[in-house]
Enzyme design. Structure first.
Site, mmCIF file in Angstrom:
data_model
loop_
_atom_site.group_PDB
_atom_site.id
_atom_site.type_symbol
_atom_site.label_atom_id
_atom_site.label_comp_id
_atom_site.label_asym_id
_atom_site.label_seq_id
_atom_site.Cartn_x
_atom_site.Cartn_y
_atom_site.Cartn_z
ATOM 1 N N GLY A 17 -10.717 -2.595 -11.862
ATOM 2 C CA GLY A 17 -11.394 -3.852 -12.172
ATOM 3 C C GLY A 17 -11.545 -4.051 -13.674
ATOM 4 O O GLY A 17 -11.050 -3.248 -14.478
ATOM 5 N N ALA A 52 -12.170 5.580 -2.936
ATOM 6 C CA ALA A 52 -11.528 6.847 -2.568
ATOM 7 C C ALA A 52 -11.058 6.652 -1.131
ATOM 8 O O ALA A 52 -11.642 7.166 -0.182
ATOM 9 C CB ALA A 52 -12.492 8.007 -2.681
ATOM 10 N N LYS A 55 0.852 -1.203 0.000
ATOM 11 C CA LYS A 55 0.000 0.000 0.000
ATOM 12 C C LYS A 55 0.883 1.247 0.000
ATOM 13 O O LYS A 55 1.926 1.267 0.654
ATOM 14 C CB LYS A 55 -0.873 -0.038 1.264
ATOM 15 C CG LYS A 55 -1.678 1.211 1.541
ATOM 16 C CD LYS A 55 -2.880 1.306 0.651
ATOM 17 C CE LYS A 55 -3.594 2.657 0.806
ATOM 18 N NZ LYS A 55 -4.492 2.924 -0.334
ATOM 19 N N LYS A 60 4.792 4.864 -11.377
ATOM 20 C CA LYS A 60 3.441 4.368 -11.677
ATOM 21 C C LYS A 60 2.616 5.499 -12.297
ATOM 22 O O LYS A 60 2.441 6.557 -11.700
ATOM 23 C CB LYS A 60 2.770 3.849 -10.396
ATOM 24 C CG LYS A 60 1.373 3.300 -10.644
ATOM 25 C CD LYS A 60 0.854 2.553 -9.435
ATOM 26 C CE LYS A 60 -0.544 2.020 -9.672
ATOM 27 N NZ LYS A 60 -1.035 1.248 -8.531
ATOM 28 N N CYS A 79 -2.415 8.970 -7.713
ATOM 29 C CA CYS A 79 -3.633 8.711 -6.940
ATOM 30 C C CYS A 79 -4.654 9.802 -7.217
ATOM 31 O O CYS A 79 -4.412 10.967 -6.935
ATOM 32 C CB CYS A 79 -3.335 8.648 -5.455
ATOM 33 S SG CYS A 79 -4.786 8.141 -4.553
#
Ligand SMILES: Cc1cc2nc3c(=O)[nH]c(=O)nc-3n(C[C@H](O)[C@H](O)[C@H](O)COP(=O)(O)O)c2cc1C
Length: 304
Positions: free
Chosen positions: A217, A71, A46, A165, A131
Protein backbone atom coordinates in the site's frame (compact mmCIF):
# COMPACT_ATOMS: atom_id res chain seq x y z
CA UNK A 1 -4.65 14.52 -30.03
CA UNK A 2 -5.17 11.08 -28.52
CA UNK A 3 -2.11 10.21 -26.50
CA UNK A 4 -0.63 6.78 -27.05
CA UNK A 5 -0.65 4.66 -23.90
CA UNK A 6 0.78 1.55 -25.58
CA UNK A 7 3.97 0.05 -24.20
CA UNK A 8 6.03 -2.83 -25.55
CA UNK A 9 7.94 -4.88 -23.01
CA UNK A 10 10.21 -7.72 -24.10
CA UNK A 11 8.32 -7.88 -27.39
CA UNK A 12 4.90 -8.11 -25.73
CA UNK A 13 2.53 -5.30 -26.70
CA UNK A 14 0.36 -3.85 -23.95
CA UNK A 15 -2.54 -1.47 -24.69
CA UNK A 16 -1.53 0.56 -21.63
CA UNK A 17 1.01 0.23 -18.81
CA UNK A 18 -1.52 -0.53 -16.06
CA UNK A 19 -1.50 -4.13 -14.82
CA UNK A 20 -2.94 -5.66 -11.68
CA UNK A 21 -0.55 -7.04 -9.04
CA UNK A 22 -0.39 -10.71 -8.16
CA UNK A 23 -2.50 -11.82 -5.23
CA UNK A 24 -4.66 -8.74 -5.10
CA UNK A 25 -7.38 -9.85 -7.51
CA UNK A 26 -7.17 -13.65 -7.51
CA UNK A 27 -7.50 -14.93 -11.07
CA UNK A 28 -9.52 -11.94 -12.25
CA UNK A 29 -13.02 -13.39 -11.78
CA UNK A 30 -14.15 -10.99 -9.06
CA UNK A 31 -12.81 -7.94 -10.91
CA UNK A 32 -14.55 -9.08 -14.08
CA UNK A 33 -17.89 -8.68 -12.26
CA UNK A 34 -17.08 -4.97 -11.85
CA UNK A 35 -15.57 -3.98 -15.22
CA UNK A 36 -14.33 -5.42 -18.47
CA UNK A 37 -10.83 -6.79 -17.89
CA UNK A 38 -9.96 -5.88 -21.48
CA UNK A 39 -9.42 -2.27 -20.37
CA UNK A 40 -6.35 -3.36 -18.40
CA UNK A 41 -2.91 -3.49 -19.95
CA UNK A 42 -2.55 -6.85 -18.29
CA UNK A 43 -3.54 -9.01 -15.38
CA UNK A 44 -1.03 -10.75 -13.15
CA UNK A 45 -2.59 -13.78 -11.52
CA UNK A 46 -2.19 -15.01 -7.93
CA UNK A 47 1.00 -17.03 -7.38
CA UNK A 48 0.47 -20.65 -8.33
CA UNK A 49 2.37 -23.59 -6.92
CA UNK A 50 2.63 -27.22 -8.08
CA UNK A 51 0.05 -28.42 -5.55
CA UNK A 52 -2.97 -26.43 -4.28
CA UNK A 53 -2.33 -24.62 -0.98
CA UNK A 54 -4.75 -23.62 1.77
CA UNK A 55 -2.48 -20.87 3.09
CA UNK A 56 -2.30 -19.65 6.67
CA UNK A 57 -5.34 -19.64 9.01
CA UNK A 58 -7.17 -16.32 9.52
CA UNK A 59 -6.68 -13.59 10.49
CA UNK A 60 -4.23 -13.26 7.62
CA UNK A 61 -4.71 -9.61 6.75
CA UNK A 62 -4.59 -6.51 8.95
CA UNK A 63 -4.98 -2.82 8.23
CA UNK A 64 -2.17 -0.49 9.27
CA UNK A 65 -1.60 3.23 8.78
CA UNK A 66 -1.40 3.88 5.02
CA UNK A 67 -1.00 0.22 4.20
CA UNK A 68 -1.99 -3.34 4.92
CA UNK A 69 -0.25 -6.43 6.21
CA UNK A 70 -0.92 -9.83 4.72
CA UNK A 71 0.28 -13.33 5.39
CA UNK A 72 -1.95 -15.30 3.05
CA UNK A 73 0.65 -18.05 2.77
CA UNK A 74 0.31 -18.52 -0.99
CA UNK A 75 -3.20 -19.99 -0.90
CA UNK A 76 -3.90 -21.04 -4.50
CA UNK A 77 -5.64 -23.65 -6.65
CA UNK A 78 -2.45 -25.33 -7.91
CA UNK A 79 -1.19 -25.47 -11.48
CA UNK A 80 -3.63 -28.14 -12.82
CA UNK A 81 -6.81 -26.32 -11.82
CA UNK A 82 -5.24 -23.01 -12.82
CA UNK A 83 -4.68 -24.21 -16.37
CA UNK A 84 -8.01 -26.06 -16.68
CA UNK A 85 -10.26 -23.37 -15.20
CA UNK A 86 -8.66 -20.04 -14.41
CA UNK A 87 -6.59 -19.54 -17.52
CA UNK A 88 -9.57 -20.62 -19.63
CA UNK A 89 -11.68 -17.95 -17.97
CA UNK A 90 -9.08 -15.28 -18.75
CA UNK A 91 -8.94 -16.30 -22.42
CA UNK A 92 -12.17 -14.36 -22.99
CA UNK A 93 -10.45 -11.05 -22.40
CA UNK A 94 -8.34 -8.96 -24.72
CA UNK A 95 -5.62 -8.22 -22.21
CA UNK A 96 -2.20 -9.68 -21.51
CA UNK A 97 -2.05 -12.50 -19.00
CA UNK A 98 1.00 -12.81 -16.80
CA UNK A 99 1.08 -15.94 -14.68
CA UNK A 100 2.84 -15.53 -11.36
CA UNK A 101 4.65 -18.68 -10.23
CA UNK A 102 6.02 -19.59 -6.80
CA UNK A 103 8.00 -22.53 -5.53
CA UNK A 104 10.17 -23.72 -2.70
CA UNK A 105 12.91 -24.95 -5.02
CA UNK A 106 14.17 -24.09 -8.50
CA UNK A 107 12.75 -27.34 -9.87
CA UNK A 108 9.21 -26.34 -8.88
CA UNK A 109 9.44 -23.11 -10.90
CA UNK A 110 10.73 -25.18 -13.81
CA UNK A 111 7.95 -27.78 -13.55
CA UNK A 112 5.19 -25.15 -13.49
CA UNK A 113 6.69 -23.04 -16.28
CA UNK A 114 7.17 -26.14 -18.47
CA UNK A 115 3.41 -26.78 -18.14
CA UNK A 116 2.63 -23.13 -18.91
CA UNK A 117 4.82 -23.27 -22.01
CA UNK A 118 2.02 -25.31 -23.62
CA UNK A 119 -0.57 -22.61 -22.80
CA UNK A 120 -0.30 -19.85 -25.42
CA UNK A 121 -2.57 -17.55 -23.36
CA UNK A 122 0.12 -17.22 -20.71
CA UNK A 123 1.85 -14.26 -22.38
CA UNK A 124 4.58 -14.11 -19.75
CA UNK A 125 5.45 -15.70 -16.44
CA UNK A 126 6.41 -13.71 -13.36
CA UNK A 127 8.64 -15.62 -10.95
CA UNK A 128 7.76 -14.74 -7.38
CA UNK A 129 11.14 -14.96 -5.69
CA UNK A 130 9.98 -12.81 -2.92
CA UNK A 131 7.06 -13.96 -0.82
CA UNK A 132 7.97 -13.12 2.78
CA UNK A 133 5.15 -15.21 4.20
CA UNK A 134 6.34 -18.74 3.59
CA UNK A 135 9.51 -20.30 4.96
CA UNK A 136 10.73 -21.69 1.66
CA UNK A 137 11.71 -19.70 -1.37
CA UNK A 138 13.30 -16.68 0.26
CA UNK A 139 16.82 -17.98 -0.45
CA UNK A 140 16.26 -17.40 -4.17
CA UNK A 141 15.25 -13.82 -3.39
CA UNK A 142 18.42 -13.19 -1.44
CA UNK A 143 21.09 -15.06 -3.38
CA UNK A 144 22.05 -13.56 -6.75
CA UNK A 145 23.62 -16.82 -7.98
CA UNK A 146 20.59 -18.88 -7.06
CA UNK A 147 18.31 -16.27 -8.66
CA UNK A 148 20.43 -16.45 -11.81
CA UNK A 149 20.18 -20.24 -11.84
CA UNK A 150 16.42 -20.17 -11.27
CA UNK A 151 15.82 -17.73 -14.14
CA UNK A 152 18.18 -19.59 -16.49
CA UNK A 153 16.44 -22.90 -15.73
CA UNK A 154 12.99 -21.44 -16.40
CA UNK A 155 14.22 -19.79 -19.60
CA UNK A 156 15.12 -23.25 -20.93
CA UNK A 157 11.54 -24.51 -20.65
CA UNK A 158 9.36 -21.41 -21.16
CA UNK A 159 9.69 -19.98 -24.63
CA UNK A 160 8.08 -16.60 -23.88
CA UNK A 161 9.33 -13.68 -21.76
CA UNK A 162 10.19 -14.27 -18.13
CA UNK A 163 9.78 -11.63 -15.41
CA UNK A 164 11.66 -11.99 -12.12
CA UNK A 165 9.80 -10.33 -9.22
CA UNK A 166 12.19 -8.93 -6.65
CA UNK A 167 11.94 -8.69 -2.89
CA UNK A 168 12.69 -5.49 -1.01
CA UNK A 169 13.77 -7.60 1.98
CA UNK A 170 17.40 -7.78 0.88
CA UNK A 171 20.59 -5.82 1.56
CA UNK A 172 21.13 -4.70 -2.04
CA UNK A 173 18.30 -5.13 -4.53
CA UNK A 174 20.59 -4.19 -7.46
CA UNK A 175 22.76 -7.24 -6.79
CA UNK A 176 19.80 -9.60 -7.12
CA UNK A 177 18.57 -7.67 -10.16
CA UNK A 178 21.91 -8.22 -11.89
CA UNK A 179 21.81 -11.91 -11.00
CA UNK A 180 18.40 -12.27 -12.63
CA UNK A 181 19.58 -10.33 -15.70
CA UNK A 182 22.61 -12.63 -15.97
CA UNK A 183 20.25 -15.62 -15.89
CA UNK A 184 18.40 -14.22 -18.89
CA UNK A 185 15.42 -12.51 -17.25
CA UNK A 186 13.58 -10.43 -19.87
CA UNK A 187 11.96 -8.10 -17.35
CA UNK A 188 12.17 -7.36 -13.62
CA UNK A 189 9.21 -6.40 -11.46
CA UNK A 190 9.64 -4.77 -8.08
CA UNK A 191 8.73 -4.65 -5.29
CA UNK A 192 6.95 -7.34 -3.33
CA UNK A 193 5.88 -6.59 0.24
CA UNK A 194 8.15 -5.55 3.13
CA UNK A 195 8.24 -7.69 6.27
CA UNK A 196 6.11 -6.04 8.95
CA UNK A 197 4.12 -6.68 12.10
CA UNK A 198 1.02 -5.40 13.88
CA UNK A 199 0.11 -6.07 17.51
CA UNK A 200 -3.27 -6.17 19.28
CA UNK A 201 -2.84 -4.38 22.62
CA UNK A 202 -5.93 -6.04 24.15
CA UNK A 203 -4.88 -9.66 23.61
CA UNK A 204 -1.14 -8.92 23.52
CA UNK A 205 -1.05 -11.03 20.37
CA UNK A 206 0.21 -10.28 16.89
CA UNK A 207 -2.69 -9.39 14.59
CA UNK A 208 -1.74 -12.11 12.10
CA UNK A 209 -1.59 -15.82 12.93
CA UNK A 210 1.72 -15.89 11.07
CA UNK A 211 2.97 -13.23 13.54
CA UNK A 212 4.58 -11.22 10.72
CA UNK A 213 3.27 -10.35 7.28
CA UNK A 214 4.03 -8.37 4.15
CA UNK A 215 3.40 -4.63 4.21
CA UNK A 216 1.88 -3.13 1.05
CA UNK A 217 0.00 0.00 0.00
CA UNK A 218 0.91 3.71 -0.04
CA UNK A 219 3.22 3.21 2.98
CA UNK A 220 5.75 1.39 0.77
CA UNK A 221 5.71 3.65 -2.29
CA UNK A 222 8.82 5.69 -1.40
CA UNK A 223 10.78 2.47 -0.81
CA UNK A 224 9.57 1.03 -4.12
CA UNK A 225 10.44 4.20 -6.04
CA UNK A 226 13.96 4.28 -4.62
CA UNK A 227 14.46 0.62 -5.54
CA UNK A 228 13.11 1.06 -9.09
CA UNK A 229 15.41 4.06 -9.53
CA UNK A 230 18.40 2.06 -8.27
CA UNK A 231 17.70 -1.03 -10.36
CA UNK A 232 17.04 1.08 -13.48
CA UNK A 233 20.65 2.21 -13.29
CA UNK A 234 21.95 -1.29 -12.57
CA UNK A 235 20.44 -3.31 -15.44
CA UNK A 236 19.53 -2.94 -19.11
CA UNK A 237 16.27 -4.90 -19.12
CA UNK A 238 12.83 -3.23 -18.68
CA UNK A 239 11.24 -2.81 -15.26
CA UNK A 240 7.69 -3.03 -13.96
CA UNK A 241 7.14 -0.85 -10.88
CA UNK A 242 4.96 -2.04 -7.99
CA UNK A 243 4.25 -0.58 -4.57
CA UNK A 244 1.51 1.65 -3.26
CA UNK A 245 0.18 2.86 -6.59
CA UNK A 246 -3.28 4.39 -6.24
CA UNK A 247 -3.35 7.27 -8.75
CA UNK A 248 -2.03 8.46 -12.12
CA UNK A 249 0.50 10.65 -10.30
CA UNK A 250 1.99 7.51 -8.73
CA UNK A 251 2.29 5.89 -12.17
CA UNK A 252 4.07 8.94 -13.56
CA UNK A 253 6.51 8.85 -10.63
CA UNK A 254 7.33 5.19 -11.26
CA UNK A 255 7.75 5.71 -14.99
CA UNK A 256 10.05 8.71 -14.47
CA UNK A 257 12.15 6.50 -12.19
CA UNK A 258 12.49 3.95 -14.98
CA UNK A 259 9.45 1.67 -14.98
CA UNK A 260 8.01 0.73 -18.39
CA UNK A 261 4.75 -0.37 -16.76
CA UNK A 262 3.27 -0.69 -13.29
CA UNK A 263 1.10 -3.01 -11.24
CA UNK A 264 -1.73 -1.84 -9.00
CA UNK A 265 -2.21 -4.00 -5.90
CA UNK A 266 -3.59 -2.99 -2.53
CA UNK A 267 -5.51 -0.08 -4.11
CA UNK A 268 -7.87 -2.70 -5.61
CA UNK A 269 -9.15 -3.55 -2.12
CA UNK A 270 -10.16 0.07 -1.59
CA UNK A 271 -11.28 0.91 -5.13
CA UNK A 272 -11.46 -2.12 -7.45
CA UNK A 273 -11.80 0.13 -10.50
CA UNK A 274 -8.76 2.27 -9.61
CA UNK A 275 -6.95 1.04 -12.78
CA UNK A 276 -9.80 2.28 -15.00
CA UNK A 277 -9.64 5.73 -13.43
CA UNK A 278 -5.83 5.79 -13.60
CA UNK A 279 -5.88 4.99 -17.34
CA UNK A 280 -8.32 7.87 -18.02
CA UNK A 281 -6.32 10.29 -15.86
CA UNK A 282 -3.04 9.33 -17.53
CA UNK A 283 -4.47 10.31 -20.92
CA UNK A 284 -5.47 13.71 -19.53
CA UNK A 285 -2.02 14.17 -18.00
CA UNK A 286 -0.26 13.44 -21.30
CA UNK A 287 -2.50 15.92 -23.12
CA UNK A 288 -1.84 18.58 -20.47
CA UNK A 289 1.91 18.01 -20.73
CA UNK A 290 1.74 17.87 -24.55
CA UNK A 291 3.28 14.42 -24.62
CA UNK A 292 2.34 12.13 -27.53
CA UNK A 293 3.19 8.85 -25.92
CA UNK A 294 3.48 7.51 -22.42
CA UNK A 295 6.84 5.92 -23.21
CA UNK A 296 8.27 9.47 -23.32
CA UNK A 297 8.14 9.40 -19.51
CA UNK A 298 10.28 6.30 -18.94
CA UNK A 299 13.51 7.09 -17.08
CA UNK A 300 13.12 10.86 -17.53
CA UNK A 301 13.79 11.69 -13.87
CA UNK A 302 16.04 14.72 -13.53
CA UNK A 303 18.17 13.86 -10.55
CA UNK A 304 20.08 16.43 -8.53
C1 LIG B 1 -3.33 -9.80 -0.08
C2 LIG B 1 -2.09 -9.81 -0.91
C3 LIG B 1 -1.68 -11.01 -1.50
C4 LIG B 1 -0.52 -11.03 -2.29
N1 LIG B 1 -0.15 -12.21 -2.89
C5 LIG B 1 0.93 -12.22 -3.72
C6 LIG B 1 1.28 -13.39 -4.43
O1 LIG B 1 0.62 -14.43 -4.36
N2 LIG B 1 2.37 -13.35 -5.23
C7 LIG B 1 3.14 -12.22 -5.38
O2 LIG B 1 4.12 -12.24 -6.15
N3 LIG B 1 2.81 -11.08 -4.72
C8 LIG B 1 1.74 -11.06 -3.91
N4 LIG B 1 1.40 -9.90 -3.26
C9 LIG B 1 2.24 -8.69 -3.42
C10 LIG B 1 1.68 -7.76 -4.49
O3 LIG B 1 1.64 -8.37 -5.75
C11 LIG B 1 2.54 -6.47 -4.57
O4 LIG B 1 3.86 -6.81 -4.94
C12 LIG B 1 2.57 -5.71 -3.25
O5 LIG B 1 1.33 -5.77 -2.59
C13 LIG B 1 3.00 -4.25 -3.43
O6 LIG B 1 2.10 -3.55 -4.24
P1 LIG B 1 0.87 -2.66 -3.64
O7 LIG B 1 1.45 -1.77 -2.58
O8 LIG B 1 0.31 -1.92 -4.81
O9 LIG B 1 -0.10 -3.63 -3.06
C14 LIG B 1 0.25 -9.85 -2.45
C15 LIG B 1 -0.17 -8.66 -1.86
C16 LIG B 1 -1.32 -8.62 -1.09
C17 LIG B 1 -1.75 -7.32 -0.46
Amino acid sequence: MTPDLKVEIAGVKFENPILTASGTCGYGEELADIYDLSVLGGIVTKSITVKPREGHPPPRTAETSSGMLNAIGLANVGVDKFIDEKLKFLEKYDTKVIVNVAGARVQEYVDICARLADCPRADMVELNFSCPNVDEGMEIARDPLLAEKAVASVKKVFGRPVIAKLSPNVTDVALIARGCEAGGADVLSLINTLVGMAVDIESFRPRLTNNTGGLSGPAIKPVALAMVNKVYKAVKIPLIGIGGITSYQDVVEFMLCGASAVQVGTALFVEPDAPVKIIKDLKKFLIKRKLNKITDLIGQLKEY
